[in-house]
Design a protein around this motif. Structure first.
Motif, short mmCIF file in Angstrom:
data_model
loop_
_atom_site.label_atom_id
_atom_site.label_comp_id
_atom_site.label_asym_id
_atom_site.label_seq_id
_atom_site.Cartn_x
_atom_site.Cartn_y
_atom_site.Cartn_z
N LEU B 93 27.24 -7.56 -22.64
CA LEU B 93 26.61 -6.55 -21.80
C LEU B 93 26.24 -7.11 -20.43
O LEU B 93 26.30 -6.39 -19.43
CB LEU B 93 25.35 -6.02 -22.51
N GLY B 94 25.88 -8.41 -20.39
CA GLY B 94 25.54 -9.02 -19.11
C GLY B 94 26.71 -8.97 -18.14
O GLY B 94 26.54 -8.70 -16.95
N GLY B 99 28.99 -6.23 -13.11
CA GLY B 99 30.06 -5.53 -12.43
C GLY B 99 31.44 -5.74 -13.01
O GLY B 99 32.43 -5.29 -12.45
N GLY B 100 31.52 -6.47 -14.14
CA GLY B 100 32.83 -6.68 -14.76
C GLY B 100 32.99 -5.78 -15.96
O GLY B 100 32.23 -4.83 -16.16
N ALA B 101 34.02 -6.08 -16.77
CA ALA B 101 34.21 -5.36 -18.01
C ALA B 101 33.37 -6.04 -19.10
O ALA B 101 32.83 -7.14 -18.89
CB ALA B 101 35.69 -5.38 -18.40
N TYR B 105 33.82 -12.79 -18.86
CA TYR B 105 32.98 -13.92 -18.42
C TYR B 105 33.06 -14.21 -16.93
O TYR B 105 32.05 -14.56 -16.33
CB TYR B 105 33.33 -15.19 -19.20
N PRO B 106 34.25 -14.12 -16.28
CA PRO B 106 34.31 -14.45 -14.85
C PRO B 106 33.39 -13.56 -14.02
O PRO B 106 33.00 -13.94 -12.91
CB PRO B 106 35.78 -14.21 -14.48
N ALA B 107 32.99 -12.40 -14.55
CA ALA B 107 32.13 -11.49 -13.79
C ALA B 107 30.79 -12.12 -13.47
O ALA B 107 30.09 -11.69 -12.55
CB ALA B 107 31.93 -10.19 -14.57
#
Lengths: 180, 172
Positions: B93-94, B99-101, B105-107
């Motif tokens: 959820l984080g 702003g990612g899916a 993780y890269p978000a």
């Protein structure tokens, strides 16, 4: 035969014999020990097939924890009487199993050889993508972990949820039993 | 044939107690290592969680199931299950909040390091779930039979033989 396929043949023979022993032995305790031996054989086979992640799981879950949980469970059961070591063989069931195994064995011919570079799993574009991009994209050296936790992370979350749900359900049922 | 001795399943053995006392810290550390080190070598949360749970099972066999259960008294296992699952879901959820899916993780914006540590946190969460479930399964399954004998009345307690052998297997 290469050394690996020889040892694989030996360990698989051991595993099949242990499985047959687990089925035939009449005393549940003996059957559980034979079953643990079977799991151990399969774990070694996974190591020989260069799949240490699966081998670790098989050894820890199959040969380790499951055996202990079985032991704790049969402590609640009654031992069969009599002196016979082996179960009587139900030939009708054997016939059904033989037909099923025979049907499955017909598919063996179309499987690629062990370690073959022509196998679909080795030539697949997805495999190539993972092997080339898993490290630059995730910084994780073990591709299996990269696929499990990153590329297929949602599936793994589902798996963890299944473990939680199944565990909670079994625990609730067992607790209910304790208070009856 | 059927002696109903409440303590028949546990025999105090100095050898086993000493061995387990020496071995358990290593088994526990190895389990946590397998959990953490799944990123670099074979292993991961599922395997590590099972190994951690087996450390608790070793303690139970050496020092008796009831004392170990009392020692782990409280909602420790349930807490491990809930927090493990929660960690995994929150990391997912984080990423969504950043702003990612979901589970991207890269978000989080830490590059590949972020991905790696995210994966390791997820593995720890899985390990907590697996070890919590297995430990509570073990204690629930061994409940009843090992603490009070003949719960279900007289006719069901004809299991002295099987029990004796099970205990023998544990002792060996």
């Amino acid at each position: 035969m290469t050394p690996v396929s020889t040892s694989l043949a030996v360990i698989l023979t051991f595993a099949v014999l242990a499985a047959i022993a687990a089925i035939l032995l009449r005393d549940v305790l003996n059957a559980i020990i034979a079953f643990a031996a079977f799991s151990f054989g399969i774990a070694v086979a996974w190591i020989l097939l260069a799949a240490p992640d699966v081998a670790l799981t098989e050894a820890a879950v199959g040969a380790g924890i499951t055996t202990v949980l079985f032991l704790v469970t049969i402590a609640k059961t009654v031992r069969p009487g009599g002196e016979r070591l082996f179960e009587r063989i139900a030939w009708r069931s054997v016939a059904i199993v033989a037909v099923l195994v025979g049907a499955l064995l017909t598919t063996i011919r179309s499987l690629p050889a062990v370690g073959s570079s022509e196998a679909p799993v080795a030539t697949s574009r997805i495999t190539e993508y993972y092997l080339q991009n898993a490290y630059p994209e995730t910084g994780v050296e073990n591709v299996v972990t990269a696929v499990l936790a990153a590329y297929r992370g949602f599936d793994t979350l589902g798996e963890a949820t299944v473990v939680i749900a199944a565990g909670l359900a079994v625990l609730l049922v067992l607790r209910q039993e304790a208070y009856v | 044939m059927s002696q109903s001795d409440p303590n028949r399943t546990y025999v105090e053995s100095t050898i086993i107690m000493t061995t387990v006392r020496v071995v358990v810290p290593f088994v526990f550390t190895f389990g946590v290592f397998v959990m953490f080190h799944g990123a670099e070598s074979a292993g991961g949360g599922f395997q590590g969680g099972v190994i951690v749970a087996s450390a608790v099972l070793l303690l139970a066999f050496a020092f008796g199931i009831e004392p170990t259960r009392a020692w782990l008294e409280g909602p420790l296992a349930q807490l491990a299950i809930a927090s493990g699952g929660g960690t995994f879901a929150l990391i997912g959820l984080g990423a969504l909040l950043s702003g990612g899916a979901f589970l991207e993780y890269p978000a989080y914006g830490f590059g590949t390091d972020g991905v790696k540590y995210g994966i390791e946190l997820v593995e720890l969460g899985i390990g907590a779930v697996v070890s919590g479930v297995l430990v509570s399964l073990f204690f629930s399954l061994s409940q009843g039979d090992f603490q009070s004998v003949g719960n279900g009345g007289g006719n069901g307690s004809n299991n002295g033989n099987g029990d004796g052998d099970a205990a023998g297997g544990e002792r060996a």
